[in-house]
Design a protein around this motif. Structure first.
Motif, short mmCIF file in Angstrom:
data_model
loop_
_atom_site.label_atom_id
_atom_site.label_comp_id
_atom_site.label_asym_id
_atom_site.label_seq_id
_atom_site.Cartn_x
_atom_site.Cartn_y
_atom_site.Cartn_z
N ILE A 1 -4.81 -1.72 1.66
CA ILE A 1 -5.52 -1.63 0.38
C ILE A 1 -5.85 -0.17 0.11
CG2 ILE A 1 -7.67 -2.21 -0.82
CD1 ILE A 1 -7.56 -4.92 0.64
N ILE A 2 -5.59 0.26 -1.12
CA ILE A 2 -5.82 1.65 -1.50
C ILE A 2 -7.16 1.82 -2.22
CG2 ILE A 2 -4.89 3.61 -2.81
CD1 ILE A 2 -2.12 2.50 -2.34
N ASN A 3 -7.70 0.75 -2.81
CA ASN A 3 -8.99 0.86 -3.50
C ASN A 3 -10.02 1.50 -2.57
OD1 ASN A 3 -7.45 -1.15 -4.91
ND2 ASN A 3 -9.32 -1.81 -5.92
N SER A 4 -10.85 2.36 -3.12
CA SER A 4 -11.88 3.03 -2.32
C SER A 4 -13.25 2.44 -2.63
CB SER A 4 -11.87 4.53 -2.60
OG SER A 4 -12.41 4.80 -3.87
N PRO B 1 -2.15 7.09 0.61
CA PRO B 1 -3.14 7.82 1.38
C PRO B 1 -3.26 7.34 2.83
CG PRO B 1 -4.23 6.31 -0.11
CD PRO B 1 -2.76 6.26 -0.43
N HIS B 2 -2.62 6.20 3.15
CA HIS B 2 -2.69 5.66 4.51
C HIS B 2 -1.45 6.03 5.34
CE1 HIS B 2 -6.29 3.40 3.56
NE2 HIS B 2 -5.68 2.92 2.50
N CYS B 3 -0.27 5.70 4.82
CA CYS B 3 0.97 5.89 5.60
C CYS B 3 1.76 7.12 5.16
CB CYS B 3 1.84 4.65 5.56
SG CYS B 3 2.58 4.29 3.95
N SER B 4 1.37 7.76 4.07
CA SER B 4 2.01 8.97 3.53
C SER B 4 3.44 8.77 3.05
CB SER B 4 1.95 10.12 4.54
OG SER B 4 0.61 10.49 4.78
N VAL B 5 3.87 7.52 2.83
CA VAL B 5 5.20 7.25 2.29
C VAL B 5 5.13 7.36 0.77
CG1 VAL B 5 7.02 5.50 2.04
CG2 VAL B 5 5.85 5.79 4.24
N SER B 6 6.16 7.89 0.16
CA SER B 6 6.21 8.07 -1.29
C SER B 6 6.07 6.73 -2.01
CB SER B 6 7.54 8.72 -1.69
OG SER B 6 7.63 8.80 -3.10
N LEU B 7 5.30 6.74 -3.09
CA LEU B 7 5.13 5.56 -3.94
C LEU B 7 6.04 5.62 -5.17
CD1 LEU B 7 1.22 5.36 -3.77
CD2 LEU B 7 2.87 3.91 -2.56
N MET B 8 6.88 6.63 -5.24
CA MET B 8 7.76 6.83 -6.39
C MET B 8 8.92 5.84 -6.36
SD MET B 8 5.81 9.07 -7.52
CE MET B 8 6.65 9.22 -9.08
N VAL C 1 -10.22 -6.43 -12.94
CA VAL C 1 -10.25 -5.44 -11.86
C VAL C 1 -9.24 -5.86 -10.81
CG1 VAL C 1 -11.66 -4.34 -10.08
CG2 VAL C 1 -12.66 -4.85 -12.32
N ALA C 2 -8.37 -4.93 -10.43
CA ALA C 2 -7.29 -5.23 -9.49
C ALA C 2 -7.55 -4.61 -8.13
CB ALA C 2 -5.97 -4.70 -10.04
N VAL C 3 -6.93 -5.20 -7.12
CA VAL C 3 -6.87 -4.60 -5.79
C VAL C 3 -5.45 -4.05 -5.66
CG1 VAL C 3 -6.97 -5.02 -3.31
CG2 VAL C 3 -8.58 -6.18 -4.84
N ALA D 1 10.32 8.52 -16.55
CA ALA D 1 10.13 9.19 -15.27
C ALA D 1 9.98 8.11 -14.21
CB ALA D 1 8.88 10.07 -15.31
N PRO D 2 10.24 8.44 -12.95
CA PRO D 2 10.08 7.41 -11.90
C PRO D 2 8.68 6.79 -11.95
CG PRO D 2 11.13 9.35 -10.99
CD PRO D 2 10.69 9.71 -12.39
N GLY D 3 8.63 5.46 -11.82
CA GLY D 3 7.35 4.77 -11.80
C GLY D 3 6.67 4.92 -10.45
N ILE D 4 5.36 4.72 -10.44
CA ILE D 4 4.59 4.67 -9.20
C ILE D 4 4.42 3.20 -8.87
CG2 ILE D 4 2.37 5.18 -8.11
CD1 ILE D 4 2.08 7.49 -10.19
N ARG D 5 5.07 2.74 -7.80
CA ARG D 5 5.03 1.31 -7.45
C ARG D 5 3.87 1.03 -6.50
NH1 ARG D 5 8.21 -1.89 -3.20
NH2 ARG D 5 7.40 -3.97 -3.60
N LEU D 6 3.08 0.03 -6.88
CA LEU D 6 1.99 -0.47 -6.05
C LEU D 6 2.01 -1.99 -6.06
CD1 LEU D 6 -0.83 1.87 -7.41
CD2 LEU D 6 0.19 1.99 -5.14
#
Length: 108
Positions: free
Chosen positions: A77-80, A12-19, A66-68, A28-33
């Protein structure tokens, strides 16, 4: 025909794919964080299959912790500030590739 729906998400910050097709989850492709729990840091690959809770991580994640979550590209950081209605942990929004967003709870 498969009845699974795989979502494509981006930061949501840089708009680069997380796939991450090199780390599949649920075939299926994982979502990497990036993930931080206390003083432990690592990577997590979430299932991109809608309504799946499957994941793989390179650190131990204890139930209830609870993770960040951060973007592996821009490291923001993506947590809202929004909270999970079920447990009051932060929500983690990710943008869908073609508009809209999906949100997960930061609690394991």
């Amino acid at each position: 025909m498969s009845d699974k729906v795989s979502l494509l998400v981006k930061c949501p910050h840089c708009s680069v794919s997380l796939m991450d097709p090199e780390h599949p989850v649920d075939d299926a492709p994982g979502i990497r964080l990036e993930i931080t729990i206390g003083n432990k840091k690592g990577n997590i690959w979430l299932s991109s299959v809608y309504e799946s809770y499957s994941q793989k991580a390179d650190i131990v994640i204890l139930k209830g912790s609870v993770a960040v979550f951060s973007c592996p590209h821009c490291h923001e950081i993506i947590n809202s500030r929004d909270k999970c209605e079920a447990c009051d942990a932060p929500l983690v929004p990710m943008n869908l590739e073609h508009g809209g967003k999906v949100t997960i709870c930061a609690r394991a």
